[in-house]
Design a protein around this motif. Structure first.
Motif: not given
Ligand code: CDP
Length: 220
Positions: A129-147, A212-220
């Motif tokens: 999910v891509e946006g501005r407030d995803i990690a802070t509001v929309v999906a605070t329970d996301a497994e991986l949060k990237v800024l 690459d970086v994000i995909s690797r983080l997602a698999k950790e």
């Protein structure tokens, strides 16, 4: 449930191509939340609404029939039966979307819809999910949060390359993005750093490298 990956960042940080690339790489669905704000902007203009009339615009947001593709390789947006995939990227929309996005009743309605789409994607493995407030509001329970960040020159250059075919000059584009950054900075939720978010500065990284970086983080 499936996995939720939140990718937040300002205009030109590369978050759209990055998030789509990660979804494609990991076989996940993809949601561009900016497209929902753009679609409401398009519809409000189409209906001849005064964009300062917050009640009327919020009403439009609630009434709008909105269909968003979550296929990272085949993105489209249909608003009240009209394919607006291309129209919502026009400068006239980009110039006005921040006004719509600062309307709290519009945000409430669109966040509700975004969460619905996120829930629907869970059986198919998850969603980026891509946006501005995803990690802070929309999906605070996301497994991986990237800024995702990038310095302003890099962001302007990327936006310029994307819009090179359009009629806007580099000067106009710079004004537009600087103004939109300023307008967006009035939305409180965009200021808050989310707990556990990983910040990636993409200024000197290629698109593939960031994916690459994000995909690797997602698999950790
Ligand atoms: O691609 P770009 O970053 O230029 O824009 P976008 O992601 O399509 O978002 C367009 C506008 O929608 C932003 O400038 C914000 O005003 C708003 N937006 C928002 O308020 N919340 C989000 N989660 C995503 C976008």
């Amino acid at each position: 449930r499936g996995m939720i990956i939140a990718v937040d960042g300002p205009s030109g940080s590369g978050k759209s191509s990055t998030a789509r690339g990660v979804a494609d790489r990991l076989g996940l669905r993809f949601l561009d939340t900016g497209a929902t704000y753009r679609a409401v902007t398009w519809s409000a203009i189409e209906h001849g609404l005064d964009l300062d009339d917050t009640a009327a615009v919020a009403q439009r947001a609630r009434e709008l029939r909105l269909e968003l593709s979550t296929d990272p390789l085949n993105q489209f947006v249909i608003a009240d039966g009209t394919d607006v995939t291309a129209a919502i990227r026009e400068p006239r929309i980009s110039e006005r979307v921040s006004k719509i996005a600062t309307n709290l009743d519009v945000r409430k309605e669109l966040i509700r819809r975004q969460r619905e789409i996120i829930d629907e994607a869970q059986p198919s493995g998850g969603i980026v999910v891509e946006g501005r407030d995803i990690a802070t509001v929309v999906a605070t329970d996301a497994e991986l949060k990237v800024l995702l960040t990038a310095d302003q020159e890099a962001r302007l250059a990327r936006r310029g390359a994307e819009l090179a075919v359009g009629s806007v000059t580099a000067e106009q584009l710079r004004d537009q993005i600087v103004r939109r950054d300023a307008d967006d900075s009035t939305v409180a939720d965009f200021q808050v750093a989310s707990d556990g978010a990983v910040t990636i500065d993409s200024t000197d990284l290629s698109l593939e490298e960031v994916i690459d970086v994000i995909s690797r983080l997602a698999k950790e």
